[in-house]
Design an enzyme around this catalytic site. Structure first.
Site, short mmCIF file in Angstrom:
data_model
loop_
_atom_site.label_atom_id
_atom_site.label_comp_id
_atom_site.label_asym_id
_atom_site.label_seq_id
_atom_site.Cartn_x
_atom_site.Cartn_y
_atom_site.Cartn_z
N ARG B 62 35.38 11.62 23.29
CA ARG B 62 35.41 12.86 22.49
C ARG B 62 34.78 12.66 21.12
O ARG B 62 34.21 13.60 20.55
CB ARG B 62 36.84 13.39 22.37
CG ARG B 62 37.38 13.98 23.66
CD ARG B 62 38.72 14.66 23.45
NE ARG B 62 39.73 13.72 23.00
CZ ARG B 62 40.55 13.04 23.80
NH1 ARG B 62 40.50 13.22 25.10
NH2 ARG B 62 41.42 12.19 23.32
N GLU B 99 50.27 -0.38 22.67
CA GLU B 99 51.70 -0.41 22.94
C GLU B 99 52.00 -1.36 24.10
O GLU B 99 52.90 -2.19 24.04
CB GLU B 99 52.19 1.01 23.25
CG GLU B 99 53.68 1.18 23.17
CD GLU B 99 54.08 2.63 23.43
OE1 GLU B 99 55.26 2.88 23.59
OE2 GLU B 99 53.17 3.50 23.47
#
Lengths: 174, 174
Positions: B62, B99
């Site tokens: 994007r 994460e």
């Protein structure tokens, strides 16, 4: 000055990418040149300047680089065509056959309407499988597909044939 | 007219994407509006108009949509920052911790030089992990990182802190 620029000199041949035997056309030197990149997107937009294009649709990821700029030049909206799982909202999908297996493209349900006049943009037209899947998906919305533009066309692969009667232009042919 | 456009009204909240508990900020309605998309890229470019930016670097996918248009507005070249395995030429890589597990970003070796003045563009600044990895990679080339611009900043995640002293702007904050 931009008009006399030979865009072909900004494309780098990379042998054996992404796999042995493939001569990859690397567009990053063209992107890196403000003059060449500017000339490229202007030339992609020019044939459609009077066509009242309402949105430019482009295929991820390299197609986004050219399609978004062409949309700005034409004063049109931008519609991303993505691989499965990337778009968050409800969408339409078109699966297509590759050399080995299948792939699919998706467009958001509310991205294109029947009244739209759409221009499809991508960096490379090769076998035409992906481009044909994109044009079929755009037509499913009932929109008018005004044309398709590619920076590079690997003409020996005859991908243009798969696009049927869609007005197709490319800036560099091999 | 574009100056009074509230870009925030063109962002769609999509709950539980890409996984349960995440409220995804969908930018596709903004892209679809020629006025909103145009205002967005103009506003991303504006603070850096006098900064002699030589290239705009953007993170796939994007980020490409905004970064390429900002590069055109500033008359700069465009440098794609990609996930591993996508760039065909010799490149530099920066691995970073997520994460769960690690990811990496790559830039072509010849895409940035010491004399470059670089602007980093992406669609969303969230935890800042990816953006910080991109800024570190750009600095490895010895270039001047003039600033970073994001359409959306999830301010509650404090990603801006990870960018240290990099001049950072965002158009929409949550």
């Amino acid at each position: 000055m931009a008009a006399t620029l030979d865009l072909r000199t900004f494309i780098r041949d990379v042998p054996d990418f992404p796999k042995p035997g493939i001569l990859f056309k690397d567009i990053t030197p063209l992107l890196r040149s403000a003059d060449a990149f500017g000339a490229g997107v202007e030339q992609l937009a020019a044939p459609f300047a009077s066509e009242r294009i309402s949105c430019v649709a482009a295929i991820e990821s390299r197609g986004f680089i050219f399609g978004s700029c062409v949309a700005r030049i034409l004063g049109a909206g931008f519609v991303p065509i993505r691989k499965p799982g990337k778009l968050p909202w409800t969408k339409r999908r078109n699966e297509y056959i590759l050399e080995y297996g299948t792939d699919a493209l998706e467009i958001h349900d509310d991205a294109i309407t029947e009244s739209d006049r759409v221009l499809l943009i991508d960096d490379v037209l090769a076998t035409g499988g992906t481009a044909a899947a994109a044009t079929a998906l755009i037509k499913e919305f009932g929109a008018t597909l005004v044309g398709a533009g590619f920076l590079i066309e690997l003409a020996f692969l005859e991908g243009r044939r798969k696009l049927g009667d869609v007005t197709t232009q490319s800036l560099i042919q091999y």
